[in-house]
Design an enzyme around this catalytic site. Structure first.
Site, PDB file in Angstrom:
ATOM      1  N   GLU A 150       0.826  -1.204   0.000  1.00  0.00           N
ATOM      2  CA  GLU A 150       0.000   0.000   0.000  1.00  0.00           C
ATOM      3  C   GLU A 150       0.863   1.259   0.000  1.00  0.00           C
ATOM      4  OE1 GLU A 150      -3.505   2.297   2.529  1.00  0.00           O
ATOM      5  OE2 GLU A 150      -2.211   0.860   3.549  1.00  0.00           O
ATOM      6  N   GLU A 249     -11.959   2.679   5.463  1.00  0.00           N
ATOM      7  CA  GLU A 249     -10.891   3.110   6.359  1.00  0.00           C
ATOM      8  C   GLU A 249     -10.928   4.632   6.440  1.00  0.00           C
ATOM      9  OE1 GLU A 249      -6.748   1.282   6.615  1.00  0.00           O
ATOM     10  OE2 GLU A 249      -6.285   3.292   5.863  1.00  0.00           O
TER      11      GLU A 249
END
Length: 277
Positions: A150, A249
């Site tokens: 990520e 998120e």
């Protein structure tokens, strides 16, 4: 096109509740069928697995351990001199993933060492990261698990983070060359670093194994005001055939359940899909 599948990131959502098991139960009551946990290591895997099962949730993503949080570590994958600690953390993450039935692990790259010049250490850090990722890919393959990379933005969230653009992450994945390593696309970070979301989604989506969402710039609910049009972005993901999970998120601006009106509207419009893998 199939509707998108959403997962509740209980490290972010339901901050009004004290612990991960309580947050998992709340996610199930809110209608989620899947959840993700950034760092599950404060709870036993058995307690988390039991809570998820009771809540009717499939756990779909965890992170590798941060390292020494007091020293400011945020992952160890690319940090020179911390290879042994990265491998120990990977073993712990695999144990949790197996116990939780979780198929994906975010392999955190970590930060440029304090006081170091990013440009000066970039080559060494990439070499360390590639070596660690090759090791991780082999370990994960034995357990039928997927590792994710990520990029985290260095403009706002974490100026010292090593991996900060999708192109950098894709280039590293190409060097590693393992099919069970994929991109994790957090649209919040990608927008801040590069913009050009339509082009980047279309270019990189074939190697994306997980998506996360939050509004820019305040990292609130997708339904809150900000730079991003999530009606368009969700439709784009559907049109491009994305079949993975979309992790929520973000930082709720108030009560988490009240703030999920955007997701209830999506479910009303597109249906509530099965979780699958």
């Amino acid at each position: 096109m199939a509707p998108l599948r959403f997962s509740a990131n209980v490290s972010w959502l339901f901050p009004e509740l004290p612990g991960l098991p309580e947050r998992l139960h709340a996610a199930g009551r809110a209608g989620f069928k899947a959840a993700e946990v950034a760092w599950p290591y404060t709870e036993s895997p058995q307690a988390l697995a039991s809570a998820a099962q009771t809540a009717g949730l499939r756990l779909v993503l965890i992170n590798t351990p941060r390292g020494d949080h007091e020293k400011g570590e945020m992952g160890l994958g690319a940090v020179p001199g911390r290879q042994a600690a990265f491998r120990e953390g990977l073993e712990q993450a695999v144990l949790y993933a197996k116990a939780l039935g979780c198929p994906r692990i975010h392999l955190m790259a970590g930060r440029v060492p304090q006081g170091a010049d990013r440009a000066a250490v970039k080559g060494e850090m990439e070499t360390v990261f590639v070596e660690n990722l090759k090791h991780a890919a082999g370990v994960l393959a034995q357990e039928n698990l997927v590792g994710l990379l990520e990029p985290i933005n260095t403009r706002i969230t974490d100026p010292q983070y090593f991996l900060d653009t999708p192109r950098q992450a894709a280039a590293i994945l190409q060097k590693v060359g393992r099919p069970n390593l994929q991109l994790q696309m957090d649209i919040f970070h990608w927008q801040i670093m590069d913009g050009n979301l339509t082009g980047n989604i279309r270019e990189f989506l074939p190697t994306v194994g997980h998506v996360q969402v939050a509004q820019v710039p305040d990292r609130g609910e997708p339904g809150s005001s900000g730079e991003l049009d999530f009606t368009y972005l969700f439709q784009l993901l559907e049109d491009e055939g994305y079949q993975g999970f979309v992790g929520c998120e973000y930082r709720p601006r108030g009560d988490t359940v009240e703030g999920l009106s955007w997701l209830r509207s999506y479910w009303d419009r597109r249906g509530h899909p099965r979780t699958g893998q």
